[in-house]
Design a protein around this motif. Structure first.
Motif, short mmCIF file in Angstrom:
data_model
loop_
_atom_site.label_atom_id
_atom_site.label_comp_id
_atom_site.label_asym_id
_atom_site.label_seq_id
_atom_site.Cartn_x
_atom_site.Cartn_y
_atom_site.Cartn_z
N GLU A 160 0.84 -1.21 0.00
CA GLU A 160 0.00 0.00 0.00
C GLU A 160 0.87 1.25 0.00
O GLU A 160 0.58 2.22 -0.72
CB GLU A 160 -0.91 0.01 1.23
CG GLU A 160 -2.05 -0.98 1.17
CD GLU A 160 -2.82 -1.07 2.49
OE1 GLU A 160 -2.48 -0.37 3.46
OE2 GLU A 160 -3.78 -1.86 2.54
N ILE A 161 1.90 1.25 0.80
CA ILE A 161 2.79 2.43 0.89
C ILE A 161 3.53 2.65 -0.41
O ILE A 161 3.61 3.78 -0.91
CB ILE A 161 3.75 2.28 2.09
CG1 ILE A 161 2.96 2.39 3.40
CG2 ILE A 161 4.86 3.33 2.03
CD1 ILE A 161 3.73 1.99 4.63
N ILE A 162 4.06 1.59 -0.98
CA ILE A 162 4.80 1.70 -2.25
C ILE A 162 3.88 2.24 -3.34
O ILE A 162 4.25 3.12 -4.11
CB ILE A 162 5.44 0.36 -2.65
CG1 ILE A 162 6.60 0.03 -1.70
CG2 ILE A 162 5.91 0.38 -4.10
CD1 ILE A 162 7.15 -1.37 -1.84
N ALA A 163 2.66 1.72 -3.40
CA ALA A 163 1.71 2.15 -4.43
C ALA A 163 1.27 3.59 -4.22
O ALA A 163 1.13 4.36 -5.18
CB ALA A 163 0.49 1.22 -4.44
N GLY A 164 1.06 3.98 -2.98
CA GLY A 164 0.54 5.31 -2.70
C GLY A 164 1.58 6.40 -2.68
O GLY A 164 1.34 7.53 -3.11
N ALA A 165 2.76 6.09 -2.19
CA ALA A 165 3.78 7.14 -2.01
C ALA A 165 4.91 7.05 -3.02
O ALA A 165 5.79 7.90 -3.04
CB ALA A 165 4.35 7.06 -0.59
N LYS A 166 4.91 6.01 -3.82
CA LYS A 166 5.98 5.83 -4.82
C LYS A 166 7.36 5.89 -4.18
O LYS A 166 8.23 6.65 -4.59
CB LYS A 166 5.86 6.87 -5.93
CG LYS A 166 4.53 6.90 -6.64
CD LYS A 166 4.29 5.65 -7.44
CE LYS A 166 3.01 5.80 -8.25
NZ LYS A 166 2.27 4.59 -8.39
N VAL A 167 7.54 5.11 -3.13
CA VAL A 167 8.83 5.04 -2.45
C VAL A 167 9.43 3.65 -2.66
O VAL A 167 8.76 2.72 -3.08
CB VAL A 167 8.69 5.31 -0.93
CG1 VAL A 167 8.17 6.72 -0.69
CG2 VAL A 167 7.79 4.29 -0.25
N GLY A 168 10.70 3.52 -2.34
CA GLY A 168 11.38 2.24 -2.48
C GLY A 168 11.03 1.31 -1.34
O GLY A 168 10.38 1.68 -0.37
N ARG A 169 11.52 0.08 -1.46
CA ARG A 169 11.22 -0.95 -0.47
C ARG A 169 11.75 -0.60 0.92
O ARG A 169 11.09 -0.85 1.92
CB ARG A 169 11.80 -2.30 -0.91
CG ARG A 169 10.77 -3.37 -0.84
CD ARG A 169 11.28 -4.69 -1.24
NE ARG A 169 12.10 -4.58 -2.44
CZ ARG A 169 12.79 -5.56 -2.97
NH1 ARG A 169 12.75 -6.72 -2.41
NH2 ARG A 169 13.51 -5.39 -4.03
#
Length: 106
Positions: A38-47
């Protein structure tokens, strides 16, 4: 005896070793995977950043749950104290009623 299970979190395999059963460990890994995804999809951040943010979010949920549980424990204790007081008062009133009934018969 410790259980060993390999789980996939955000495309990476991790081997978990814990006393809990494998179904529980899969549930934990699934929750972490879901939060990170969810975080990766929403914030476009790395792992790496997603892992830290997921840990922060899960820690926040944990602390709020612990606070809610403590509030509920206090509330239940208060109810139990009130119930004990009411029981004592009822016993005293029964004693007084019995005493009054005995005096009325004399």
């Amino acid at each position: 005896m410790a259980n060993r299970i390999t789980v996939n979190i955000c495309g990476e395999d991790y081997t978990l070793v814990a006393e809990e059963n494998t179904a529980y460990m899969e549930q934990v890994a699934s929750l972490v995977d879901k939060k990170m995804t969810e975080i990766i999809a929403g914030a476009k951040v790395g792992r790496g950043d997603a892992a830290v943010l997921a840990a922060v979010n899960l820690a926040d949920e944990l602390l709020k749950s612990e606070q809610t549980a403590e509030n509920l424990r206090r509330q239940v204790k208060s109810y139990l104290d009130e119930a004990a007081q009411a029981k004592n008062e009822a016993s005293e009133l029964k004693r007084q009623l019995y005493k009054a009934q005995q005096q009325g018969r004399k």
